[in-house]
Design an enzyme around this catalytic site. Structure first.
Site, PDB file in Angstrom:
ATOM      1  N   LYS A 144      -6.754  -4.276 -55.359  1.00 44.93           N
ATOM      2  CA  LYS A 144      -7.567  -4.368 -56.452  1.00 44.93           C
ATOM      3  C   LYS A 144      -8.294  -5.696 -56.489  1.00 44.93           C
ATOM      4  O   LYS A 144      -9.583  -5.725 -56.612  1.00 44.93           O
ATOM      5  CB  LYS A 144      -6.668  -4.618 -57.801  1.00 44.93           C
ATOM      6  CG  LYS A 144      -6.158  -3.221 -58.497  1.00 44.93           C
ATOM      7  CD  LYS A 144      -5.702  -3.467 -59.638  1.00 44.93           C
ATOM      8  CE  LYS A 144      -5.068  -2.348 -60.326  1.00 44.93           C
ATOM      9  NZ  LYS A 144      -4.369  -2.433 -61.643  1.00 44.93           N
ATOM     10  N   HIS A 199       3.076  28.820 -47.465  1.00 48.56           N
ATOM     11  CA  HIS A 199       2.246  29.384 -46.382  1.00 48.56           C
ATOM     12  C   HIS A 199       1.348  28.372 -45.791  1.00 48.56           C
ATOM     13  O   HIS A 199       0.291  28.436 -45.235  1.00 48.56           O
ATOM     14  CB  HIS A 199       0.992  30.325 -47.038  1.00 48.56           C
ATOM     15  CG  HIS A 199       1.936  31.536 -47.547  1.00 48.56           C
ATOM     16  ND1 HIS A 199       2.271  32.672 -46.847  1.00 48.56           N
ATOM     17  CD2 HIS A 199       2.527  31.668 -48.783  1.00 48.56           C
ATOM     18  CE1 HIS A 199       2.885  33.525 -47.639  1.00 48.56           C
ATOM     19  NE2 HIS A 199       3.010  33.135 -48.767  1.00 48.56           N
ATOM     20  N   GLU A 229       5.363   4.335 -56.494  1.00 41.68           N
ATOM     21  CA  GLU A 229       4.998   2.520 -57.149  1.00 41.68           C
ATOM     22  C   GLU A 229       6.241   2.175 -57.423  1.00 41.68           C
ATOM     23  O   GLU A 229       6.235   0.886 -57.269  1.00 41.68           O
ATOM     24  CB  GLU A 229       4.244   2.898 -58.319  1.00 41.68           C
ATOM     25  CG  GLU A 229       2.605   2.708 -57.641  1.00 41.68           C
ATOM     26  CD  GLU A 229       1.757   2.384 -58.721  1.00 41.68           C
ATOM     27  OE1 GLU A 229       1.635   2.042 -59.797  1.00 41.68           O
ATOM     28  OE2 GLU A 229       0.296   2.438 -58.358  1.00 41.68           O
TER      29      GLU A 229
HETATM   30  O1  PA5 Z   1       1.661   2.567 -63.152  1.00 44.63           O
HETATM   31  C1  PA5 Z   1       1.111   1.565 -63.104  1.00 44.63           C
HETATM   32  O2  PA5 Z   1       1.365   0.452 -63.693  1.00 44.63           O
HETATM   33  C2  PA5 Z   1      -0.456   1.600 -62.407  1.00 44.63           C
HETATM   34  O3  PA5 Z   1      -0.625   2.810 -61.881  1.00 44.63           O
HETATM   35  C3  PA5 Z   1      -1.535   1.638 -63.562  1.00 44.63           C
HETATM   36  O4  PA5 Z   1      -1.267   2.503 -64.628  1.00 44.63           O
HETATM   37  C4  PA5 Z   1      -2.800   1.665 -63.019  1.00 44.63           C
HETATM   38  O5  PA5 Z   1      -3.004   0.812 -61.904  1.00 44.63           O
HETATM   39  C5  PA5 Z   1      -4.063   1.413 -64.109  1.00 44.63           C
HETATM   40  O6  PA5 Z   1      -3.698   0.268 -64.648  1.00 44.63           O
HETATM   41  P1  PA5 Z   1      -4.514   0.014 -66.105  1.00 44.63           P
HETATM   42  O7  PA5 Z   1      -3.676   0.675 -67.033  1.00 44.63           O
HETATM   43  O8  PA5 Z   1      -4.170  -1.675 -66.279  1.00 44.63           O
HETATM   44  O9  PA5 Z   1      -5.801   0.194 -65.938  1.00 44.63           O
END
Ligand code: PA5
Length: 476
Positions: free
Chosen positions: A438, A324, A295
């Protein structure tokens, strides 16, 4: 007493070991030091200017006090702790639990140091239904920690709405207030609104800290402390690593070195980064790393707004299991990967292998040896085999797995990600590409337009339905 440490070993990416074509020559390493050194000062300055608040989480005594107070309040009557969250709001919690509590933790009522822990980072109906069936008559002894910075994440919101209804039906409003703890933004967002409205107990996700950088804050600390993990030590390990990753000398700064090696090899065709712990306890830290790396570093545009479509692909493997399943590809397939092993020097109490039966003397070579020695020799054997095929390998060596070294590891990789972001010249702290999915889910699930003025969810939903309509011509 000196604390156990983690150390980076990087000789096996060097040209002396794997040759000039795939390895890093002394001149290239010098170049990397030259390129990365100014970034060390840049990152240190950004941190001082408050631009990377995740860097200060290990020093946040206020949060630590709040977490401990809440743990004191609720731990006694709590048999089950359920974390509802996804992505950065769950992966760190899972990683800490797997790393720092025994494998049989949830089943071992006699030795467990806290409640059973369940982390739901998915919305799989049979999985959640099975859990609801089980927990139905245990609700008054179950704490639900709903974690969402935004509160608008469909998965977490849906889970929470199911639990809310269940608690209201069975235990009433007071019961809901007793059994739910929210971890969310201090001021804004949907979960903040709900928390204030229902007067829920809560912890805060600090401003400017994205989910994947938040495990050393209330997000990760609460479930860890509830389950008996030494969070003081975890943060002390992170603070210790902070000193190392702030060092101005490139050759003494492990985060700068890891990021520079990754960046250099990525630019020479090694687009895949495999993290392979030789320790079951560390396997979910590799999962946490996978999200952090993917990310943060997978980006379409660089900081000058050029279209770059950049980012190493992180893969998780587990030693010895994946020897394996994956190693055939890793040795003989394309030489497009950098391997990072996690190795543990001391697994604690030795586990001796029994003697071989008389009918199978060929197994005698294992008899009396320690299982940890076998695992570590398998790591060495795999690394040797990869090096024969000129595959670059890094190792993070853990003296031992405990809260201190895990804190060091988490902080090391968070800062490594910042360095990698700087080298790739992208912003590692946003995740715009996650947003479209989303929003599309909102539209398909019937989000009303007033939620975002000017936004036409119904029209958007029609567009998605037509783009994803099953064309039976291709259905066999
Ligand atoms: O790292 C990030 O920002 C994302 O993975 C969020 O943690 C994830 O989308 C969940 O978001 P939220 O905490 O707003 O529910």
């Amino acid at each position: 007493m000196a604390q156990p440490q983690i150390k980076l070993y990087y000789k096996n990416v060097i040209a002396d070991v794997i040759g000039d074509e795939h390895g890093i020559t002394p001149a290239q390493l010098k170049e990397l030091a030259k390129k990365t050194s100014p970034l060390i000062s840049k990152l240190n300055k950004e941190r001082k200017a408050g631009k990377t608040p995740y860097r200060n989480l290990p020093y946040n005594t206020k949060t630590l006090r709040q977490v401990k107070k809440l743990v004191r309040e609720v731990k006694k009557g709590c048999d089950n702790l359920v974390v509802l969250g996804i992505g950065g709001s769950a992966l760190g919690n899972i990683a800490l639990q797997t790393a720092l509590n025994p494998y049989m933790y949830n089943l071992d009522d006699k030795h467990r140091r806290g409640p059973r822990l369940f982390v739901f980072d998915n919305i799989d109906p049979p999985q959640f239904a099975s859990f609801l069936d089980w927990v139905g008559d245990k609700l008054h002894k179950t704490i639900f920690n709903v974690i969402s910075k935004s509160g608008q994440t469909s998965e977490t919101a849906a889970q929470f709405l199911i639990i809310r209804k269940l608690l209201l039906n069975r235990l009433g409003r007071k019961g809901l207030q007793n059994q739910v703890i929210a971890t969310t933004d201090a001021k804004k967002g949907t979960l903040r609104k709900i928390t204030d409205d229902l007067k829920l107990r809560c912890l805060e996700v600090p401003d400017g800290v994205g989910g994947r950088f938040s495990v050393l804050g209330a997000v990760g600390l609460f479930s860890a402390a509830m389950c008996g993990i030494d969070i003081d030590s975890l943060l002390a390990g992170a603070r210790d690593m902070d000193k190392k990753v702030s060092r101005k000398d490139f050759y003494k700064n492990p985060a700068a070195i890891i990021a520079a090696i990754n960046w250099h090899l990525y630019n020479r065709g090694k687009k895949i980064s495999v993290m392979m712990p030789y320790s079951y306890a560390l396997k979910d830290l590799a999962d946490w790393y996978r999200q952090l790396w993917a990310e943060s570093l997978g980006k379409a545009r660089d900081l000058a707004d050029n279209e770059v479509h950049i980012g190493p692909t992180p893969i998780k493997a587990l030693g010895a299991t994946d020897q394996h399943s994956q190693i055939q590809l890793y040795r003989e397939g394309p030489n497009d990967k950098l391997f990072t092993f996690l190795e543990v020097r001391d697994f604690g109490k030795p586990l001796k292998i029994g003697r071989a039966p008389d009918c199978a003397p060929e197994l005698g070579f294992l008899a009396g040896k320690d299982l940890g020695t076998l695992l570590n020799n398998e790591k060495r054997a795999t690394e040797y085999a990869l090096l024969q095929d000129k595959r670059p390998c890094l190792t993070i060596l853990f003296d031992r797995i405990n809260a201190y070294t895990v804190g060091q590891f988490i902080y090391l990789y968070e800062v490594t990600t910042s360095f990698a972001g700087a080298l790739f010249n992208i912003n590692p702290y946003d995740q715009d590409a996650v947003e479209l999915g989303k929003e599309a889910t909102f539209a398909l699930m019937g989000m009303p337009d007033y939620y975002k003025p000017g936004y036409k969810y119904e029209k958007f939903a029609q567009k998605i339905r037509s783009a994803t309509k099953v064309d039976t011509k291709y259905l066999v």
